[in-house]
Scaffold this active site. Structure first.
Site, PDB file in Angstrom:
ATOM      1  N   ARG A  89     -58.459  -0.819  -9.548  1.00  0.00           N
ATOM      2  CA  ARG A  89     -59.749  -0.067 -10.289  1.00  0.00           C
ATOM      3  C   ARG A  89     -60.077   1.184  -9.923  1.00  0.00           C
ATOM      4  NH1 ARG A  89     -60.378  -1.052 -15.118  1.00  0.00           N
ATOM      5  NH2 ARG A  89     -60.846  -3.397 -15.145  1.00  0.00           N
ATOM      6  N   ARG A 115     -47.935  -0.297 -14.026  1.00  0.00           N
ATOM      7  CA  ARG A 115     -49.244  -0.178 -12.999  1.00  0.00           C
ATOM      8  C   ARG A 115     -49.032  -1.315 -12.191  1.00  0.00           C
ATOM      9  NH1 ARG A 115     -55.002  -0.997 -15.997  1.00  0.00           N
ATOM     10  NH2 ARG A 115     -54.377  -2.865 -17.306  1.00  0.00           N
ATOM     11  N   HIS A 185     -54.046   7.025 -16.466  1.00  0.00           N
ATOM     12  CA  HIS A 185     -55.527   6.515 -16.837  1.00  0.00           C
ATOM     13  C   HIS A 185     -56.466   6.941 -15.689  1.00  0.00           C
ATOM     14  CE1 HIS A 185     -58.545   3.716 -17.539  1.00  0.00           C
ATOM     15  NE2 HIS A 185     -58.043   3.144 -18.667  1.00  0.00           N
ATOM     16  N   ASP A 229     -65.576   5.162 -25.724  1.00  0.00           N
ATOM     17  CA  ASP A 229     -64.245   4.534 -25.462  1.00  0.00           C
ATOM     18  C   ASP A 229     -63.228   5.386 -26.644  1.00  0.00           C
ATOM     19  OD1 ASP A 229     -62.335   1.502 -24.995  1.00  0.00           O
ATOM     20  OD2 ASP A 229     -61.687   3.581 -25.057  1.00  0.00           O
ATOM     21  N   GLU A 288     -57.880  10.866 -19.838  1.00  0.00           N
ATOM     22  CA  GLU A 288     -56.528  10.404 -19.644  1.00  0.00           C
ATOM     23  C   GLU A 288     -55.339  11.255 -20.706  1.00  0.00           C
ATOM     24  OE1 GLU A 288     -56.517   6.214 -20.622  1.00  0.00           O
ATOM     25  OE2 GLU A 288     -58.872   6.319 -19.988  1.00  0.00           O
TER      26      GLU A 288
HETATM   27  O1  TA6 Z   1     -58.582   3.729 -21.540  1.00  0.00           O
HETATM   28  C1  TA6 Z   1     -59.585   3.205 -22.245  1.00  0.00           C
HETATM   29  C2  TA6 Z   1     -59.133   1.557 -21.995  1.00  0.00           C
HETATM   30  O2  TA6 Z   1     -58.300   1.415 -22.758  1.00  0.00           O
HETATM   31  C3  TA6 Z   1     -60.467   0.874 -22.300  1.00  0.00           C
HETATM   32  O3  TA6 Z   1     -60.392   0.289 -23.795  1.00  0.00           O
HETATM   33  C4  TA6 Z   1     -60.451  -0.511 -21.177  1.00  0.00           C
HETATM   34  O4  TA6 Z   1     -59.704  -1.423 -21.696  1.00  0.00           O
HETATM   35  C5  TA6 Z   1     -59.838   0.472 -20.020  1.00  0.00           C
HETATM   36  O5  TA6 Z   1     -58.972   1.197 -20.695  1.00  0.00           O
HETATM   37  C6  TA6 Z   1     -59.608  -0.360 -19.009  1.00  0.00           C
HETATM   38  O6  TA6 Z   1     -58.478  -1.171 -19.234  1.00  0.00           O
HETATM   39  P1  TA6 Z   1     -58.117  -1.994 -17.958  1.00  0.00           P
HETATM   40  O7  TA6 Z   1     -57.013  -3.009 -18.527  1.00  0.00           O
HETATM   41  O8  TA6 Z   1     -57.826  -1.107 -16.732  1.00  0.00           O
HETATM   42  O9  TA6 Z   1     -59.396  -2.999 -17.507  1.00  0.00           O
END
Ligand code: TA6
Length: 314
Positions: A89, A115, A185, A229, A288
């Site tokens: 995270r 990832r 991301h 989002d 991103e």
């Molecule tokens: O980039 C935004 C997103 O697509 C959100 O919808 C949320 O799901 C975030 O990514 C985090 O995703 P993750 O799979 O890392 O929890």
């Protein structure tokens, strides 16, 4: 690369080289070194005249970048768990070869498998301008054949210098076209999301995922008052992250992408996620550079695509 004595890996495919082997082959005294944490995670630590940085071998994921004399630019959750095969995270996760949920296979991992896979380091260079250039590659054995049957290679080129550059390179080695969705991301550290503004997305159409994906038009700067989002489309220009509390601007310059994702989970979603930390949402924003939604990329046989971005602080 054969499994090394004492190596341990719960990843798909090959075992890792030992840290001592990695330091022997790719370490640069006082500039690049490899270390392993108690959970077995291998990190690359970079320190040069411009900045310091840390990259996890899992996902070739940048987890820290501190330009000399400045505050950290990248946000990492205090609850980030470095567990093999589990997403971290924070930092700069590589979403590949799809962005978000898989379009048809709900059991496939969100944001693809890159990832959470174990990457390899394939090149480390100390450059004449004082920057450090590292090339990571996703080993063939790390591609899950049941999720991705295409003959593609994936490299992540990271350059730590007066700015930070990341170039995600996909090469289609097959004889059929391949379509990929992807994103870097990246989680940026901010003083307080409620005072942050994003400039550069004005008048762009965006898909508002909080509102079920409806199309809207951005009027003026982006500010944050709730879960946000969005996938901005036709977004090719720089995005400026204005942070009055940290008295800083972070410029995001990109190439190879016309979609930019902006995300902050806010309060309720953060609590559900469980790994954002207490009030973590207040101190991060994701901007991103992506090939998402209608901006996915189809590579002809033999073609390469570069998803390139540069972060500069001022
Ligand atoms: O980039 C935004 C997103 O697509 C959100 O919808 C949320 O799901 C975030 O990514 C985090 O995703 P993750 O799979 O890392 O929890």
């Amino acid at each position: 690369m054969t499994p090394k004595q004492g190596s341990s890996s719960h990843y798909r495919g090959e075992a890792v080289e030992s840290v001592s082997e990695l330091n022997r082959r790719y370490g640069i005294p006082d500039q690049v070194s490899f270390c392993q944490d108690p959970g077995g995670f291998i990190h690359v630590d970079v320190k040069n005249s411009w900045a310091s940085a840390r990259i996890a071998l899992q996902g070739a994921q940048l987890t820290d970048w501190v330009p000399k004399g400045e505050a950290p630019v990248i946000w990492l959750s205090k609850e980030a768990s470095f567990q093999k095969g589990k997403s971290i995270r924070g930092g700069a996760p590589v979403c590949w070869p799809w962005f978000g949920p898989h379009e048809s296979q709900r059991d496939f991992p969100a944001h693809g498998f890159a990832r959470t896979a174990l990457w390899e380091i394939s090149r480390v260079e100390s450059r004449s301008d004082g920057s450090t250039h590292l090339v990571f590659r996703l080993p063939e054995a790390a591609f899950p054949k049941n999720q991705w049957a295409h003959a593609t290679t994936l490299e992540n080129h990271i350059t730590i210098g007066s700015s930070l550059e990341v170039d995600l390179v996909t090469h289609n080695l097959g004889n059929q076209p391949v379509t990929i969705g992807q994103a870097l991301h990246t989680y940026f550290q901010v003083g307080d999301i409620r005072t942050v503004r994003l400039l550069g997305l004005e008048e762009c159409v965006y898909l508002d995922k909080v509102a079920g994906g409806v199309r809207k038009i951005q009027k003026g700067p982006v500010n944050f008052t709730e879960e946000t989002d969005r996938i901005y489309l036709g977004a090719t220009g720089d995005v400026l992250i204005e942070d009055p509390l940290m008295k800083r601007q972070i410029r995001v310059t990109k190439n190879g992408s016309t979609s930019t994702v902006v995300w902050n989970p806010w309060i309720e979603k953060s609590e559900k996620m469980g790994d954002m930390g207490d009030e973590g949402y207040l101190h991060m924003v994701c901007v991103e550079n992506a090939n998402a939604a209608e901006d996915v990329v189809t590579l002809a046989p033999g073609a390469e695509h570069h998803l390139w971005v540069r972060y500069t602080t001022a």
